[in-house]
Enzyme design. Structure first.
Site, PDB file in Angstrom:
ATOM      1  N   ARG A 146       4.808   8.684  -6.894  1.00 14.44           N
ATOM      2  CA  ARG A 146       4.941   7.286  -7.308  1.00 14.44           C
ATOM      3  C   ARG A 146       4.337   7.057  -8.695  1.00 14.44           C
ATOM      4  O   ARG A 146       3.232   7.532  -8.991  1.00 14.44           O
ATOM      5  CB  ARG A 146       4.222   6.386  -6.302  1.00 14.44           C
ATOM      6  CG  ARG A 146       4.204   4.932  -6.678  1.00 14.44           C
ATOM      7  CD  ARG A 146       3.522   4.129  -5.599  1.00 14.44           C
ATOM      8  NE  ARG A 146       2.133   4.491  -5.455  1.00 14.44           N
ATOM      9  CZ  ARG A 146       1.128   3.887  -6.082  1.00 14.44           C
ATOM     10  NH1 ARG A 146       1.367   2.889  -6.911  1.00 14.44           N
ATOM     11  NH2 ARG A 146      -0.101   4.268  -5.873  1.00 14.44           N
TER      12      ARG A 146
ATOM     13  N   GLU B 233      -1.134   2.521 -17.628  1.00  8.52           N
ATOM     14  CA  GLU B 233      -1.634   3.474 -16.636  1.00  8.52           C
ATOM     15  C   GLU B 233      -0.805   4.740 -16.783  1.00  8.52           C
ATOM     16  O   GLU B 233       0.173   4.775 -17.549  1.00  8.52           O
ATOM     17  CB  GLU B 233      -1.537   2.902 -15.217  1.00  8.52           C
ATOM     18  CG  GLU B 233      -2.551   1.801 -14.959  1.00  8.52           C
ATOM     19  CD  GLU B 233      -2.561   1.317 -13.519  1.00  8.52           C
ATOM     20  OE1 GLU B 233      -1.838   1.889 -12.682  1.00  8.52           O
ATOM     21  OE2 GLU B 233      -3.285   0.352 -13.245  1.00  8.52           O
TER      22      GLU B 233
ATOM     23  N   ARG C 218       0.313  10.823 -12.483  1.00 12.24           N
ATOM     24  CA  ARG C 218      -0.849  11.028 -11.616  1.00 12.24           C
ATOM     25  C   ARG C 218      -0.935  12.429 -11.008  1.00 12.24           C
ATOM     26  O   ARG C 218      -2.012  12.993 -10.878  1.00 12.24           O
ATOM     27  CB  ARG C 218      -0.726   9.984 -10.512  1.00 12.24           C
ATOM     28  CG  ARG C 218      -1.952   9.677  -9.809  1.00 12.24           C
ATOM     29  CD  ARG C 218      -1.745   8.450  -8.980  1.00 12.24           C
ATOM     30  NE  ARG C 218      -2.001   7.247  -9.739  1.00 12.24           N
ATOM     31  CZ  ARG C 218      -1.911   6.024  -9.229  1.00 12.24           C
ATOM     32  NH1 ARG C 218      -1.555   5.860  -7.978  1.00 12.24           N
ATOM     33  NH2 ARG C 218      -2.164   4.973  -9.965  1.00 12.24           N
TER      34      ARG C 218
ATOM     35  N   HIS D 126      -5.045  10.325  -5.642  1.00  7.44           N
ATOM     36  CA  HIS D 126      -5.465   9.622  -6.856  1.00  7.44           C
ATOM     37  C   HIS D 126      -6.475  10.498  -7.585  1.00  7.44           C
ATOM     38  O   HIS D 126      -7.426  10.985  -6.979  1.00  7.44           O
ATOM     39  CB  HIS D 126      -6.084   8.263  -6.512  1.00  7.44           C
ATOM     40  CG  HIS D 126      -6.187   7.352  -7.698  1.00  7.44           C
ATOM     41  ND1 HIS D 126      -7.076   7.579  -8.729  1.00  7.44           N
ATOM     42  CD2 HIS D 126      -5.498   6.238  -8.040  1.00  7.44           C
ATOM     43  CE1 HIS D 126      -6.929   6.626  -9.638  1.00  7.44           C
ATOM     44  NE2 HIS D 126      -5.976   5.802  -9.240  1.00  7.44           N
TER      45      HIS D 126
ATOM     46  N   HIS E 203      -4.308   8.936  -1.527  1.00  8.55           N
ATOM     47  CA  HIS E 203      -4.184   7.568  -2.023  1.00  8.55           C
ATOM     48  C   HIS E 203      -2.920   6.857  -1.538  1.00  8.55           C
ATOM     49  O   HIS E 203      -2.983   5.711  -1.131  1.00  8.55           O
ATOM     50  CB  HIS E 203      -4.196   7.622  -3.553  1.00  8.55           C
ATOM     51  CG  HIS E 203      -4.115   6.299  -4.228  1.00  8.55           C
ATOM     52  ND1 HIS E 203      -5.056   5.303  -4.028  1.00  8.55           N
ATOM     53  CD2 HIS E 203      -3.221   5.791  -5.132  1.00  8.55           C
ATOM     54  CE1 HIS E 203      -4.743   4.244  -4.772  1.00  8.55           C
ATOM     55  NE2 HIS E 203      -3.628   4.511  -5.428  1.00  8.55           N
TER      56      HIS E 203
HETATM   57  C1  SIN Z   1      -5.180   2.319  -9.775  1.00  5.70           C
HETATM   58  O1  SIN Z   1      -5.613   1.214 -10.106  1.00  5.70           O
HETATM   59  O2  SIN Z   1      -5.436   3.354 -10.351  1.00  5.70           O
HETATM   60  C2  SIN Z   1      -4.304   2.382  -8.567  1.00  5.70           C
HETATM   61  C3  SIN Z   1      -3.053   1.703  -8.851  1.00  5.70           C
HETATM   62  C4  SIN Z   1      -1.949   2.347  -8.072  1.00  5.70           C
HETATM   63  O3  SIN Z   1      -2.198   3.134  -7.158  1.00  5.70           O
HETATM   64  O4  SIN Z   1      -0.801   2.100  -8.415  1.00  5.70           O
END
Ligand code: SIN
Length: 553
Positions: free
Chosen positions: A393, A127, A297, A248, A358
């Protein structure tokens, strides 16, 4: 207007007693309860809806931990510090990344089933902000639901954990020394325990989740109204860095009027190779960051917002058509179903996405044992600020943080219990009042608070936009106080308490965001576009003045 004219709940109509009261039933809350039981303490879990209705259930991507070959806690630490934009507490992060892998193994021992490869090894994905495949997942994209299932099953089978569902916590009870001694709460329809009541306890643990509902569009469920932060502020606790709200980048765009909880399109979709594109199918993240779509992010959310401004559109697109039908069905079944239920087929179509609120990276200040600044009051999970997340985060660090710091709280409670530092507390339940009172706005204010916040204190902020939001919030407070003066106060029911909590956390968030005159992590100021380490390489602490006004310093 004197404080006594402000928030007042009716005197508790019933009282019960336990050793540790845990508020919230996500990964953090249930882990504290299960581990406190192992130490011989009675635990009571109070939750606002049903046991599995919190934010944990909605987590898609997974849980980050250095479990893969060649990965190390040190590399996980480096990625977390970079994402946190200079404001992580390195000791807290080190605790997270070194204790994380074993905490995940203990979660598996409790019953959580992660996706495995043909050799039985945990499958790991990537991610944003992670330089390695480090995210364990379950049911493809239903990680939170599986963790929640396992913990709820464990809690339900432990007769030493008592449950109170459909209960909104109101205020902390303290003894004569100012030590937490329980709390007041409003229970909806629990027979004997209906209405406002009190739980007496030796210690109180907040694991209430986030405050996403303070904005019009959020990935958070309807229950995420900032209740824990509001309770802590009213109890005199310090909260840290509320301005760092993470948006997000890829939330399914359902139209300009869409409000409330919006469907998430996990970052893991980009982790597996989906691209962000504009309407002309140009990949605008390429060349903006070495990790392109997998940049941290905040960087992706800002890039999408800038692109939307540039093109005059309300969303961008995610392109995962090259995955094919089988991969969508096996790896991302939840997202596939959610998109299709809204008339979009990701197998053949681009997915419209836009940023939405988010995650609160800040929260109630805690030390590494989860202790807040009020003795006997603990916090863990999204409601807490342990120092792990800094200004932004790192993806999938939140379930891990909830798990690791919940275990640490239970260990601290066990140690204090063993050494006799956790006696029964004596408290005047009938005369209980919050340390600081706050206005009690009408329940209908909720939508107005959300509009004010999204308009002036959302993904992009300025002194001007936040002054307008602060003025709107102040007007709602004045209205509430005028109604009290006219002896027509808002009816004290659950929707009213929620509006009061939203109003309080919104006011505190705006106070902090207006104070921080720089752009850092997920705090983006139009009028201060650069990071300013000379003046702002520091945390912002907010408390409530006796007037009920948040003060940030
Ligand atoms: C996501 O699955 O993109 C969210 C995971 C997160 O907020 O850490």
């Amino acid at each position: 207007m004197s404080v006594s004219h402000r928030l007042t709940a009716p005197a508790p109509g019933w009282t019960t007693t336990t050793d540790v009261v845990v508020v919230g039933s996500g990964v953090a809350g249930l882990t504290v309860a299960l581990n406190a039981r192992k130490a011989g303490l009675r635990a009571m879990v109070v939750t606002k809806a049903m046991l599995d209705d919190g934010s944990t259930r909605w987590a898609q991507g997974g849980i980050a931990a250095a479990l893969g070959e060649g990965d190390t806690p040190e590399q996980h630490l480096d990625d977390t510090l970079v994402a946190g934009a200079g404001l992580c507490d390195a000791e807290a992060v080190r605790t997270l990344v070194t204790e994380g892998p074993d905490a995940v193994r203990r979660l598996i021992a409790v019953g959580a089933e992660f996706d495995l490869d043909a050799d039985g090894e945990i499958l790991l994905t990537r991610e944003g902000g992670h330089h390695r495949r480090r995210i364990a997942h379950a049911g493809g994209d239903a990680t939170g639901a599986e963790i929640s299932r396992a913990l709820v099953t464990a809690v339900r089978s432990d007769p030493g954990v008592e449950l109170i569902e459909h209960a909104l916590v109101l205020d902390l009870l303290t003894d004569a020394e100012g030590h937490a001694a329980g709390l007041t709460l409003h229970v909806m329809g629990e027979g004997q325990r209906d209405g406002v009541g009190a739980i007496r306890a030796r210690a109180v643990v907040l694991a209430t989740g986030g405050m996403g509902q303070v904005f019009s569009a959020t990935t958070n469920p309807a229950v995420s109204t900032g209740d824990g932060v509001a309770l802590a502020l009213r109890a005199g606790a310090e909260v840290t860095d509320l301005e760092f709200v993470q948006f997000h980048p890829t939330v399914l765009w359902l139209g300009p009027e869409a409000e409330g909880q919006q469907p998430l399109v996990s970052e893991a979709v980009r982790g597996e190779g989906a691209y962000l594109v504009d309407a002309d199918e140009n990949r605008f993240m390429v060349g903006q960051h070495e990790l392109a779509e997998l940049a941290p992010r905040d960087i992706v959310a800002k890039a999408i917002t800038r692109q939307m401004q540039l093109k005059g559109t309300e969303h961008m697109y995610l392109d995962g058509r090259h995955f094919g039908a089988d991969m969508w069905a096996t790896r991302f079944p939840t997202i596939l179903a959610s998109c299709r239920s809204h008339g979009i087929d990701p197998v053949t179509e681009l997915i419209p996405v836009a940023p939405a609120a988010h995650y609160a990276s800040g929260g109630v200040s805690t030390d590494l044992r989860g202790r807040t600044t009020v003795p006997g009051l603990y916090a863990c999970g999204e409601v807490a600020c342990t120092g792990v997340h800094g200004a932004n985060r790192l993806a999938s660090n939140s379930l891990l943080e909830g798990l690791v710091f919940a275990e640490r709280i239970a260990a601290d409670l066990a140690e204090r219990h063993r050494s006799g530092e956790l006696p029964e507390r004596s408290v005047d339940v009938a005369g209980a009042r919050a340390a600081v009172g706050v206005p009690l706005p009408a329940p209908e204010s909720r939508a107005e608070i959300q509009r004010l916040m999204s308009r002036g204190a959302g993904v992009l902020r300025s002194a001007e936009s936040m002054a307008a939001t602060a003025a709107g919030l102040a007007a709602l407070a004045e209205q509430a106080l005028a109604h009290v003066a006219e002896e027509k106060p808002a009816d004290p029911r659950v929707e009213t308490w929620e509006a009061a909590n939203l109003h309080l956390v919104a006011s505190a968030l705006v106070a902090a965001a207006a104070r921080r005159e720089e752009t850092r992590g997920c705090h983006w100021r139009e009028d201060f576009p650069d990071r300013d380490d000379t003046h702002w390489h520091r945390h912002l602490i907010t408390t409530l003045a006796t007037t009920g006004t948040p003060v940030t310093g």
